[in-house]
Design an enzyme around this catalytic site. Structure first.
Site, PDB file in Angstrom:
ATOM      1  N   ASN A 182       1.036  -1.080  -0.144  1.00 50.97           N
ATOM      2  CA  ASN A 182      -0.403  -0.156  -0.098  1.00 50.97           C
ATOM      3  C   ASN A 182       0.611   0.933   0.045  1.00 50.97           C
ATOM      4  O   ASN A 182       0.616   2.590  -0.558  1.00 50.97           O
ATOM      5  CB  ASN A 182      -0.879   0.403   1.497  1.00 50.97           C
ATOM      6  CG  ASN A 182      -0.254   0.311   2.497  1.00 50.97           C
ATOM      7  OD1 ASN A 182       0.071  -0.499   2.394  1.00 50.97           O
ATOM      8  ND2 ASN A 182      -1.319   0.800   3.355  1.00 50.97           N
ATOM      9  N   GLU A 219       4.894  -3.877  12.674  1.00 51.64           N
ATOM     10  CA  GLU A 219       4.006  -2.169  12.008  1.00 51.64           C
ATOM     11  C   GLU A 219       3.135  -2.935  11.496  1.00 51.64           C
ATOM     12  O   GLU A 219       3.046  -3.332   9.857  1.00 51.64           O
ATOM     13  CB  GLU A 219       4.611  -1.343  10.983  1.00 51.64           C
ATOM     14  CG  GLU A 219       3.779   0.187  11.333  1.00 51.64           C
ATOM     15  CD  GLU A 219       4.035   0.675  12.575  1.00 51.64           C
ATOM     16  OE1 GLU A 219       2.833   0.479  12.882  1.00 51.64           O
ATOM     17  OE2 GLU A 219       4.553   1.022  13.055  1.00 51.64           O
ATOM     18  N   CYS A 247      -3.183   1.818   6.460  1.00 53.71           N
ATOM     19  CA  CYS A 247      -3.080   1.671   8.156  1.00 53.71           C
ATOM     20  C   CYS A 247      -3.526   2.361   8.857  1.00 53.71           C
ATOM     21  O   CYS A 247      -4.382   2.851  10.172  1.00 53.71           O
ATOM     22  CB  CYS A 247      -1.701   1.603   8.449  1.00 53.71           C
ATOM     23  SG  CYS A 247      -0.921   0.121   7.364  1.00 53.71           S
TER      24      CYS A 247
HETATM   25  C1  UN1 Z   1       0.530   3.350   5.546  1.00 54.59           C
HETATM   26  O1  UN1 Z   1      -0.457   3.516   5.227  1.00 54.59           O
HETATM   27  O2  UN1 Z   1       1.071   2.408   6.497  1.00 54.59           O
HETATM   28  O3  UN1 Z   1      -0.222   8.509   7.377  1.00 54.59           O
HETATM   29  C2  UN1 Z   1       1.146   4.521   5.960  1.00 54.59           C
HETATM   30  C3  UN1 Z   1      -0.172   8.477   6.422  1.00 54.59           C
HETATM   31  C4  UN1 Z   1       1.251   8.921   5.195  1.00 54.59           C
HETATM   32  C5  UN1 Z   1       1.569   7.010   5.216  1.00 54.59           C
HETATM   33  C6  UN1 Z   1       0.846   6.522   6.019  1.00 54.59           C
HETATM   34  N1  UN1 Z   1       2.277   9.289   5.449  1.00 54.59           N
HETATM   35  O4  UN1 Z   1      -0.951   8.019   6.100  1.00 54.59           O
END
Ligand code: UN1
Length: 509
Positions: free
Chosen positions: A166, A264, A298
């Site tokens: 992603n 993570e 995420c």
């Molecule tokens: C992720 O979805 O794993 O803060 C990372 C954010 C992005 C990074 C997302 N800069 O949504």
């Protein structure tokens, strides 16, 4: 004619489709398996090309190369290592558009977001290059006279990186750059869905002059290549971003070998909207973080916790905005929401929506796999809003990873915080309010690694720690200075220049 050419970088061009190879010990090489997997564009179903289906033997070769290279890399002064990172940053900047196009083609996110993601990698390269001149430890007084005490960072050794589709270049940059500047060597398995960008990133390291063996790229499945990385005795640390299920398995396996892991994982992030919020601003934040990247972050906003006094108005404004979203191929600049990654994902999202309806949530819009025209070639899901959702429903608890968000009405800030914290994850949360007292209360009580005030749940900046509490992680952070803690060991050094044996805790009492 079926003509094949091989460039110096290992990219083979055959009738328009590309073929990338593994990168081991500074060479582009095929897997010992001789087999390849296809890379498919989620927006069009078109086959973009192929990458090797690697085996444990390929990982063994990569680790061997990494071990050898790390022996000399660890004693290269960190500012000198950082020179290469500056060059990586420069090249990423130079190739930003090309990389963004590849990102959208293989992952699906809209082109503006792809550019934003490549920018994250550029920022991380320059930021971590700067760390080459810091890598701070402490100098502290010793208990004893004529004695000097300090702590210094030393590399862990060989880092195994397992990265998701992603954010294929941003997350790879969060992990590879700190690992390398701190003096480690890397064996990297990128997600099977986004292999080309990984190869392009490695090409940039190569062009920037990274000595051979320090960054090895092995394509393949998690079950084979991922496991081989996790279980290889010479890999000292495994840094992983992905699902909870896999993260748990990695932790169990690596933990048994006393290996360090940095994990993570999922999120079930919520935006809280209090009754005094600027509702238009809240709508902007919710739309952006719930439907941007088709909800496949995420950090995506998967719940909207709203004070009942403004619930109806918020619903109306959200519905109006969702109806204007354009869904399609992310390469089209006018598209707001691209496809989801693959068919399995489409089905999983649709299944969650069905469960939501069954459990009594009210579907406000969306809730269907899109079909007809270009939609039939790719994997498109309609942006979906549920309301009257209660905190115990499946759609309010489990990570959906798609363009679906659920409105949960509450009566107070206290209830909102309770709902926010009622999930097994703790990545990101957000509160919209103009009341400084309640905002500070939320900043204290929202149990997530990232808290936004008057902004959505996405948009983390690379110089701050990225990660979360509870089921989201295992206490480590990607990006920020905290990333260096993942890839370094502390060494405490005592230098006694008294000429006598001074016994700490005895001679000074
Ligand atoms: C992720 O979805 O794993 O803060 C990372 C954010 C992005 C990074 C997302 N800069 O949504």
């Amino acid at each position: 004619m079926n003509k094949q050419t091989t460039s110096q970088t290992g990219t083979k061009v055959q009738q328009q489709t590309k073929k990338y190879l593994n990168y081991i010990n500074g060479e582009w090489v095929a897997s010992v398996s001789g087999k390849f997997s296809k890379n498919v564009n989620p927006a069009t179903g078109e086959c973009l090309g192929e990458v090797p289906q690697s085996t444990k033997e390929d990982v063994d070769l990569a680790v061997l190369a990494a071990k050898k290279a790390q022996k000399s890399w660890r004693i290269v002064p960190a500012p000198e290592r950082a020179e290469i990172l500056y060059e990586v940053g420069r090249l990423l900047k130079e190739k930003k558009e090309e990389l963004s196009q590849i990102l959208t083609s293989e992952m699906g996110k809209v082109i503006a977001e792809a550019r934003g993601e490549v920018q994250e990698a550029i920022d991380m390269a320059y930021y971590m290059a700067g760390e080459g001149r810091r890598l701070f430890g402490d100098t502290v007084p010793s208990e004893l006279r004529n004695k000097f005490a300090m702590s210094v960072r030393v590399p862990v050794g060989i880092a195994g990186l397992i990265t998701p589709w992603n954010f294929p270049i941003a997350i790879a940059s969060w992990k590879s750059l700190p690992a390398l500047v701190a003096g480690n060597a890397v064996v990297w398995k990128p997600a099977s869905e986004t292999p080309f960008l990984a190869a392009e990133f490695v090409k940039i390291y190569e062009e920037a002059g990274l000595p051979k063996g320090l960054l090895n790229l092995v394509f393949g499945s998690g079950g084979v290549v991922g496991n081989a990385i996790v279980e290889h005795p010479d890999i000292d640390i495994v840094s992983f971003t992905g699902s909870n299920e896999i993260g748990r398995q990695i932790n169990e396996r690596a933990g048994g070998m006393l290996k360090r892991t940095s994990l993570e994982m999922g999120g079930k992030n919520a935006v809280t909207v209090l009754e005094d919020a600027n509702l238009d601003l809240a709508v902007d934040g919710i739309i952006w973080s719930a439907f941007g990247t088709a909800g496949q972050r995420c950090t995506a906003c998967s719940r909207v916790i709203v004070h009942e006094a403004v619930k109806e108005e918020l619903e109306r404004k959200l519905l109006e905005r969702v109806s204007k979203l354009k869904i399609g191929n992310g390469l089209d600049e006018s598209v707001d929401v691209g496809p989801v990654i693959n068919k399995a994902s489409l089905k999983r999202i649709d299944n969650y929506v069905k469960i939501g309806v069954k459990e009594g949530a009210k579907l406000l819009c969306g809730g269907e796999i899109l079909s007809g025209g270009e939609y039939d070639q790719g994997h498109y899901y309609a942006p979906t809003l549920f309301t009257d959702v209660t905190s115990d429903m499946t759609i309010a608890q489990e990570e959906i990873f798609g363009p679906v968000t659920s409105i949960i009405p509450v009566k107070s800030l206290e209830e909102a915080i309770e709902v926010n914290n009622s999930v097994e994850f703790g990545l990101s949360s957000s509160i919209f309010s103009q009341d400084v007292n309640r905002v500070f209360q939320a900043m204290r009580d929202l149990d997530t690694g990232i808290v936004y005030v008057n902004a959505g749940t996405t948009g983390a900046e690379i110089h701050l720690p990225f990660g979360g509490t509870k089921g989201t992680g295992n206490g480590h952070r990607d990006s920020g200075v905290a990333a260096l803690d993942v890839f370094t060991e502390w060494r405490s050094v005592y230098v006694d220049y008294s000429g006598t044996l001074q016994r700490a805790q005895i001679d000074n009492k």
